[in-house]
Design a protein around this motif. Structure first.
Motif, PDB file in Angstrom:
ATOM      1  N   THR A 152      15.467  15.384   1.474  1.00 41.32           N
ATOM      2  CA  THR A 152      15.323  13.991   1.054  1.00 41.32           C
ATOM      3  C   THR A 152      13.961  13.513   1.522  1.00 41.32           C
ATOM      4  O   THR A 152      13.642  13.591   2.719  1.00 41.32           O
ATOM      5  CB  THR A 152      16.440  13.103   1.643  1.00 41.32           C
ATOM      6  N   LEU A 153      13.163  13.048   0.579  1.00 38.81           N
ATOM      7  CA  LEU A 153      11.829  12.565   0.893  1.00 38.81           C
ATOM      8  C   LEU A 153      11.884  11.084   1.221  1.00 38.81           C
ATOM      9  O   LEU A 153      12.460  10.293   0.482  1.00 38.81           O
ATOM     10  CB  LEU A 153      10.892  12.791  -0.294  1.00 38.81           C
ATOM     11  N   SER A 154      11.287  10.721   2.325  1.00 38.58           N
ATOM     12  CA  SER A 154      11.092   9.320   2.687  1.00 38.58           C
ATOM     13  C   SER A 154       9.675   8.975   2.261  1.00 38.58           C
ATOM     14  O   SER A 154       8.718   9.621   2.703  1.00 38.58           O
ATOM     15  CB  SER A 154      11.254   9.136   4.195  1.00 38.58           C
ATOM     16  N   ILE A 155       9.548   7.977   1.391  1.00 39.33           N
ATOM     17  CA  ILE A 155       8.229   7.615   0.874  1.00 39.33           C
ATOM     18  C   ILE A 155       7.946   6.174   1.245  1.00 39.33           C
ATOM     19  O   ILE A 155       8.677   5.262   0.852  1.00 39.33           O
ATOM     20  CB  ILE A 155       8.162   7.812  -0.645  1.00 39.33           C
ATOM     21  N   GLN A 156       6.894   5.986   2.026  1.00 36.84           N
ATOM     22  CA  GLN A 156       6.462   4.656   2.429  1.00 36.84           C
ATOM     23  C   GLN A 156       5.266   4.266   1.570  1.00 36.84           C
ATOM     24  O   GLN A 156       4.427   5.110   1.246  1.00 36.84           O
ATOM     25  CB  GLN A 156       6.092   4.631   3.905  1.00 36.84           C
ATOM     26  N   VAL A 157       5.182   2.968   1.221  1.00 43.47           N
ATOM     27  CA  VAL A 157       4.147   2.487   0.310  1.00 43.47           C
ATOM     28  C   VAL A 157       3.558   1.182   0.841  1.00 43.47           C
ATOM     29  O   VAL A 157       4.280   0.334   1.368  1.00 43.47           O
ATOM     30  CB  VAL A 157       4.724   2.238  -1.112  1.00 43.47           C
ATOM     31  N   VAL A 158       2.251   1.025   0.656  1.00 46.66           N
ATOM     32  CA  VAL A 158       1.558  -0.234   0.926  1.00 46.66           C
ATOM     33  C   VAL A 158       0.307  -0.280   0.039  1.00 46.66           C
ATOM     34  O   VAL A 158      -0.197   0.763  -0.375  1.00 46.66           O
ATOM     35  CB  VAL A 158       1.177  -0.393   2.420  1.00 46.66           C
ATOM     36  N   ALA A 159      -0.154  -1.471  -0.252  1.00 45.73           N
ATOM     37  CA  ALA A 159      -1.369  -1.647  -1.071  1.00 45.73           C
ATOM     38  C   ALA A 159      -2.560  -1.985  -0.176  1.00 45.73           C
ATOM     39  O   ALA A 159      -2.397  -2.471   0.950  1.00 45.73           O
ATOM     40  CB  ALA A 159      -1.155  -2.755  -2.099  1.00 45.73           C
ATOM     41  N   GLY A 160      -3.745  -1.753  -0.709  1.00 38.30           N
ATOM     42  CA  GLY A 160      -4.966  -2.092   0.015  1.00 38.30           C
ATOM     43  C   GLY A 160      -6.182  -1.941  -0.875  1.00 38.30           C
ATOM     44  O   GLY A 160      -6.074  -1.615  -2.055  1.00 38.30           O
ATOM     45  N   ASP A 161      -7.347  -2.165  -0.292  1.00 44.14           N
ATOM     46  CA  ASP A 161      -8.634  -2.014  -0.982  1.00 44.14           C
ATOM     47  C   ASP A 161      -8.675  -2.758  -2.309  1.00 44.14           C
ATOM     48  O   ASP A 161      -9.063  -2.202  -3.350  1.00 44.14           O
ATOM     49  CB  ASP A 161      -8.981  -0.537  -1.188  1.00 44.14           C
ATOM     50  N   PHE A 162      -8.301  -4.026  -2.274  1.00 44.93           N
ATOM     51  CA  PHE A 162      -8.305  -4.845  -3.483  1.00 44.93           C
ATOM     52  C   PHE A 162      -9.732  -5.177  -3.904  1.00 44.93           C
ATOM     53  O   PHE A 162     -10.590  -5.469  -3.075  1.00 44.93           O
ATOM     54  CB  PHE A 162      -7.542  -6.151  -3.243  1.00 44.93           C
ATOM     55  N   SER A 163      -9.974  -5.108  -5.201  1.00 43.71           N
ATOM     56  CA  SER A 163     -11.224  -5.603  -5.789  1.00 43.71           C
ATOM     57  C   SER A 163     -10.824  -6.637  -6.842  1.00 43.71           C
ATOM     58  O   SER A 163      -9.653  -7.000  -6.943  1.00 43.71           O
ATOM     59  CB  SER A 163     -12.023  -4.459  -6.418  1.00 43.71           C
TER      60      SER A 163
END
Length: 139
Positions: A81-92
């Motif tokens: 089972t893969l645990s996948i964490q996500v976040v955004a960044g480097d907005f233009s």
């Protein structure tokens, strides 16, 4: 040979779990590189859904994946089972990156980044990243 090296953020705002299916295996009997990209897509859709968005309507804009980088670290197998964490960044003005940390209970499987462009399909042009989306997607 130059290798892809990703520096991921230290904190993430979303986590999902996705099992490795038998159809995700390649001839080496481990998770295929192409299947990992599909799993990242699933994680992205779940991330957006967590905020009430879709790829076609994300705070009033659509999203197109402009690029991807994946740093493979270990094999994953059927039944993991893969645990996948996500976040955004480097907005233009018209884009941002989504960062993914992919792990099992015992090992790091991959680090990844997808470059997302905000798009207006009706006018076939890029469009500014909505401020509300940027505020929701970051810490």
């Amino acid at each position: 040979m130059a290798r892809v090296k990703l520096n991921l953020p230290t904190e993430f705002i979303f986590e999902t779990k996705i099992p490795v299916r038998i159809t995700d295996l390649n001839y080496g009997n481990h998770l295929g590189n192409d299947k990992l990209l599909s799993i990242l897509h699933e994680a992205r859709v779940l991330f957006l859904s967590h905020f009430g968005y879709t790829e076609m309507d994300c705070a009033g804009v659509s999203l197109i994946m402009a690029d991807v980088a994946i740093e493979y670290k270990n094999e994953a197998f059927y039944g993991d089972t893969l645990s996948i964490q996500v976040v955004a960044g480097d907005f233009s003005r018209v884009s941002f990156d989504l960062y993914y940390l992919v792990q099992t209970d015992t090992k790091l499987i991959a680090k990844a980044k997808t470059g997302m462009v905000t798009f207006d399909y009706q006018n076939r042009t890029t469009i500014s990243v909505p401020e509300i989306m940027q505020n929701k997607f970051t810490l």
